[in-house]
Design an enzyme around this catalytic site. Structure first.
Site, mmCIF file in Angstrom:
data_model
loop_
_atom_site.group_PDB
_atom_site.id
_atom_site.type_symbol
_atom_site.label_atom_id
_atom_site.label_comp_id
_atom_site.label_asym_id
_atom_site.label_seq_id
_atom_site.Cartn_x
_atom_site.Cartn_y
_atom_site.Cartn_z
ATOM 1 N N LYS A 22 -14.812 6.186 -4.501
ATOM 2 C CA LYS A 22 -14.872 5.194 -5.593
ATOM 3 C C LYS A 22 -15.092 3.787 -5.030
ATOM 4 O O LYS A 22 -15.954 3.039 -5.495
ATOM 5 C CB LYS A 22 -13.549 5.212 -6.386
ATOM 6 C CG LYS A 22 -13.344 3.985 -7.252
ATOM 7 C CD LYS A 22 -12.041 4.012 -8.018
ATOM 8 C CE LYS A 22 -10.835 3.493 -7.287
ATOM 9 N NZ LYS A 22 -10.632 2.028 -7.325
ATOM 10 N N ASN A 23 -14.300 3.437 -4.022
ATOM 11 C CA ASN A 23 -14.331 2.043 -3.555
ATOM 12 C C ASN A 23 -15.558 1.733 -2.696
ATOM 13 O O ASN A 23 -15.841 0.572 -2.426
ATOM 14 C CB ASN A 23 -13.034 1.698 -2.819
ATOM 15 C CG ASN A 23 -11.872 1.588 -3.798
ATOM 16 O OD1 ASN A 23 -12.089 1.536 -5.014
ATOM 17 N ND2 ASN A 23 -10.653 1.565 -3.286
ATOM 18 N N CYS A 115 -3.043 -7.937 -11.722
ATOM 19 C CA CYS A 115 -2.844 -6.619 -12.296
ATOM 20 C C CYS A 115 -1.480 -6.138 -11.837
ATOM 21 O O CYS A 115 -0.767 -6.847 -11.128
ATOM 22 C CB CYS A 115 -3.957 -5.657 -11.920
ATOM 23 S SG CYS A 115 -3.903 -5.134 -10.231
ATOM 24 N N ARG A 120 -3.651 -10.632 -6.961
ATOM 25 C CA ARG A 120 -5.072 -10.385 -6.776
ATOM 26 C C ARG A 120 -5.980 -11.603 -7.022
ATOM 27 O O ARG A 120 -6.863 -11.591 -7.895
ATOM 28 C CB ARG A 120 -5.522 -9.172 -7.598
ATOM 29 C CG ARG A 120 -4.577 -7.990 -7.378
ATOM 30 C CD ARG A 120 -5.143 -6.692 -7.824
ATOM 31 N NE ARG A 120 -6.121 -6.187 -6.878
ATOM 32 C CZ ARG A 120 -6.743 -5.028 -7.013
ATOM 33 N NH1 ARG A 120 -6.498 -4.276 -8.056
ATOM 34 N NH2 ARG A 120 -7.594 -4.615 -6.122
ATOM 35 N N ASP A 306 -3.587 2.118 -0.416
ATOM 36 C CA ASP A 306 -3.952 3.047 -1.494
ATOM 37 C C ASP A 306 -3.366 4.443 -1.303
ATOM 38 O O ASP A 306 -3.510 5.297 -2.186
ATOM 39 C CB ASP A 306 -5.485 3.145 -1.607
ATOM 40 C CG ASP A 306 -6.098 1.861 -2.131
ATOM 41 O OD1 ASP A 306 -5.357 1.021 -2.652
ATOM 42 O OD2 ASP A 306 -7.321 1.698 -2.000
ATOM 43 N N ARG A 398 -9.337 6.811 -13.605
ATOM 44 C CA ARG A 398 -10.146 5.711 -13.079
ATOM 45 C C ARG A 398 -10.631 6.026 -11.669
ATOM 46 O O ARG A 398 -11.691 5.546 -11.263
ATOM 47 C CB ARG A 398 -9.307 4.415 -13.015
ATOM 48 C CG ARG A 398 -9.030 3.796 -14.369
ATOM 49 C CD ARG A 398 -8.398 2.452 -14.180
ATOM 50 N NE ARG A 398 -9.037 1.787 -13.050
ATOM 51 C CZ ARG A 398 -8.434 0.949 -12.218
ATOM 52 N NH1 ARG A 398 -7.163 0.643 -12.400
ATOM 53 N NH2 ARG A 398 -9.082 0.389 -11.222
HETATM 54 N N1 EPU Z 1 -6.596 -11.634 -1.304
HETATM 55 C C1 EPU Z 1 -6.501 -13.012 -1.345
HETATM 56 N N2 EPU Z 1 -7.595 -13.710 -1.768
HETATM 57 C C2 EPU Z 1 -8.746 -13.115 -2.144
HETATM 58 C C3 EPU Z 1 -8.836 -11.700 -2.098
HETATM 59 C C4 EPU Z 1 -7.735 -10.994 -1.666
HETATM 60 O O1 EPU Z 1 -5.470 -13.577 -1.007
HETATM 61 O O2 EPU Z 1 -9.697 -13.816 -2.502
HETATM 62 C C5 EPU Z 1 -5.442 -10.845 -0.849
HETATM 63 C C6 EPU Z 1 -4.935 -9.888 -1.917
HETATM 64 O O3 EPU Z 1 -4.050 -10.527 -2.806
HETATM 65 C C7 EPU Z 1 -4.280 -8.827 -1.089
HETATM 66 C C8 EPU Z 1 -5.175 -8.765 0.145
HETATM 67 O O4 EPU Z 1 -5.872 -10.008 0.177
HETATM 68 O O5 EPU Z 1 -2.992 -9.265 -0.689
HETATM 69 C C9 EPU Z 1 -6.148 -7.628 0.186
HETATM 70 O O6 EPU Z 1 -6.867 -7.552 -1.007
HETATM 71 P P1 EPU Z 1 -8.393 -7.084 -1.021
HETATM 72 O O7 EPU Z 1 -9.231 -8.243 -1.427
HETATM 73 O O8 EPU Z 1 -8.730 -6.420 0.254
HETATM 74 O O9 EPU Z 1 -8.395 -6.040 -2.217
HETATM 75 P P2 EPU Z 1 -9.641 -5.731 -3.130
HETATM 76 O O10 EPU Z 1 -10.854 -5.874 -2.336
HETATM 77 O O11 EPU Z 1 -9.537 -6.478 -4.401
HETATM 78 C C10 EPU Z 1 -9.896 -3.197 -2.593
HETATM 79 C C11 EPU Z 1 -9.773 -1.901 -3.330
HETATM 80 C C12 EPU Z 1 -8.308 -1.625 -3.655
HETATM 81 C C13 EPU Z 1 -7.530 -1.597 -2.332
HETATM 82 C C14 EPU Z 1 -7.726 -2.912 -1.576
HETATM 83 C C15 EPU Z 1 -7.055 -2.945 -0.215
HETATM 84 C C16 EPU Z 1 -11.837 -1.709 -4.563
HETATM 85 C C17 EPU Z 1 -12.527 -1.645 -5.876
HETATM 86 N N3 EPU Z 1 -10.536 -1.955 -4.575
HETATM 87 O O12 EPU Z 1 -9.394 -4.198 -3.479
HETATM 88 O O13 EPU Z 1 -8.279 -0.337 -4.242
HETATM 89 O O14 EPU Z 1 -6.169 -1.413 -2.584
HETATM 90 O O15 EPU Z 1 -9.133 -3.158 -1.380
HETATM 91 O O16 EPU Z 1 -7.523 -1.930 0.580
HETATM 92 O O17 EPU Z 1 -12.448 -1.499 -3.530
HETATM 93 C C18 EPU Z 1 -7.395 1.412 -5.518
HETATM 94 O O18 EPU Z 1 -8.428 2.063 -5.277
HETATM 95 O O19 EPU Z 1 -6.365 1.929 -6.045
HETATM 96 C C19 EPU Z 1 -7.354 -0.018 -5.203
HETATM 97 C C20 EPU Z 1 -6.488 -0.864 -5.739
#
Ligand code: EPU
Length: 420
Positions: A22-23, A115, A120, A306, A398
């Site tokens: 998915k990701n 969320c 996030r 995850d 999802r």
């Molecule tokens: N963060 C910031 N600033 C930003 C972005 C992120 O401070 O601009 C922080 C977040 O708050 C968090 C950390 O950085 O503490 C990591 O977040 P990341 O940005 O890596 O998460 P994401 O890219 O929004 C993806 C996956 C998530 C998975 C995370 C971490 C997708 C669609 N989502 O989210 O997947 O948990 O990386 O590996 O790729 C799931 O599949 O259940 C899911 C939540």
């Protein structure tokens, strides 16, 4: 709303085939916005999130059609304005911003908001766009990003919890069409970022260093259509491996990449689970006795956040004390109080859950709160004696393709029912 009814206590046996990730699929689908030529993506899992991303792409003007296990997308003529209601519903949709900015030099997209698993923020995505020369304005819940031209630069995208997966993806996509060379330091190293870089390179981008903390993107004038096969879902793999261990079963997991899962397989081994790899299959069998282990989530190649909830369900069954520390998302312990309804002895202490494992679990009605918490509750229900009803499984749909069907094939007594 639908729920799962599970009659637990049945060891899982047999073979299960893992779906596409998915990701990896979500940002790769967004990347097709970078060209007006047709793209074909194979192995996109049928999930509400991927269907939803297809809807977002259509709302931007693209054509997107699932056919025989492939997704054909053509973003011939697109607009830069993503509908507030659509984007708000799925955080992953933020990754259309990078491609839109690159191709149209402007985008207006709603702020995705927090969320249930944590705040996030998207400050690092925006920092990257600004470093490429974009002007950013927050206005009425929207982000407006625009640039006369994007210019490559060197930037550091590490945040409080380390690297950002979708932030890296977004900025990497924007940089593919920038003038000159972009270097992203503290880039996310997740296999999903590597898969995206491979797709972008197949489209004609010039990206090196994917999978390491330093990504180098040399901008090109345009990208063309490409075909790509999505990598297997490492979190679905981890979930089935953990479910096999939790039910004292023996399962062969097919179409998986063990090299994407070293931290999980290592911890499962420490917890007394036997894992044998042969090619792209993993044979998982519970050893005689589970053992307590400590787990800390970290960016890749560390233990993935995850898979933390699912591992918590397993450790509830392992005699002794396990300490599970969540370093990525501060509120990702929604499963703890629901697992307690099944009889698990767990307490939250700051960023950690203290699990006093080894108590037998017994079925109960429980409520799914987010995707991975739902998977943990299903695992708890499969291991518990008696009947468990997992409510609100739309969260699970999802991110897991036909999980109930796959589990039934492994002998689980699980049914999808309408909630009363
Ligand atoms: N963060 C910031 N600033 C930003 C972005 C992120 O401070 O601009 C922080 C977040 O708050 C968090 C950390 O950085 O503490 C990591 O977040 P990341 O940005 O890596 O998460 P994401 O890219 O929004 C993806 C996956 C998530 C998975 C995370 C971490 C997708 C669609 N989502 O989210 O997947 O948990 O990386 O590996 O790729 C799931 O599949 O259940 C899911 C939540």
């Amino acid at each position: 709303m639908e729920s799962f009814l599970i009659k637990g206590g049945v060891p899982l046996h047999g073979e299960v085939t893992i779906s596409g990730s998915k990701n990896a699929a979500l940002p790769i689908m967004a990347a097709t916005l970078l060209t007006d030529e047709p793209c074909v993506i194979r192995g996109v899992p049928h999930l509400s999130d991927t269907h939803f991303m297809a809807e977002i792409l259509k709302s931007l003007g693209a054509e997107a059609n699932f056919h025989n296990g492939s997704l054909a997308i053509r973003a011939k003529k697109i607009r830069g304005y993503a509908d507030y209601e659509l984007v708000r519903k799925m955080r992953g949709s933020i990754c259309v911003a990078g491609p839109l900015l690159a191709r149209l030099r402007q985008t207006r997209i709603s702020l995705p908001g927090g969320c249930v698993i944590g705040a996030r923020p998207i400050n690092l995505h925006l920092k990257g766009f600004e470093a490429l020369g974009a002007k950013i304005k927050i206005d009425g819940g929207y982000v407006d990003a625009s640039a006369k031209k994007l210019a490559g630069s060197t930037m550091f995208l590490g945040g409080r919890a380390g690297s950002t997966v979708l932030g890296t993806a977004n900025v990497m996509m924007a940089a593919t069409l920038a003038d000159g060379v972009t270097v992203i330091e503290s880039a996310a190293c997740e296999p999903e970022v590597v898969d995206l870089a491979n797709f972008l390179n197949a489209m004609g981008a010039d990206i090196s260093g994917a999978g390491s903390p330093t990504l180098t993107i040399s901008g090109v004038n345009e990208l063309h259509g490409a075909e790509h096969e999505i990598i297997p879902d490492r979190i679905e793999t981890a979930t089935f491996a953990i479910a096999a261990a939790a039910t004292n079963g023996e399962v062969t997991i097919k179409n998986c990449r063990a090299d994407h899962l070293r931290a999980v397989l290592d911890k499962l081994g420490d917890a007394g689970v036997s894992i044998r790899q042969s090619g792209d299959n993993l044979a998982v069998r519970r050893g005689k006795r589970l053992r307590a282990v400590d787990v800390t989530t970290l960016p890749y190649p560390g233990f993935p956040t995850d898979a933390q909830a699912q591992m918590s369900a397993l450790l509830a069954l392992a005699p002794g004390i396990s300490i599970i520390t969540e370093r990525i998302f501060e509120s990702r312990f929604m499963h703890v109080s629901e697992l307690a309804r099944l009889g698990a002895d767990m307490e939250i202490e700051g960023p950690s859950a203290i699990v006093k494992g080894g108590r037998p679990l017994s079925g109960a009605p429980v409520m799914a709160s987010d995707l991975r918490a739902s998977a943990a509750l299903v695992i708890g229900g499969l291991a518990a004696k008696g009947q468990t009803q997992v409510n609100r499984i739309y969260h699970l749909d999802r991110g897991y393709e036909r999980m109930d069907v796959k589990l039934r094939k492994l002998g689980a007594r699980i049914r999808r029912v309408e909630e009363e």
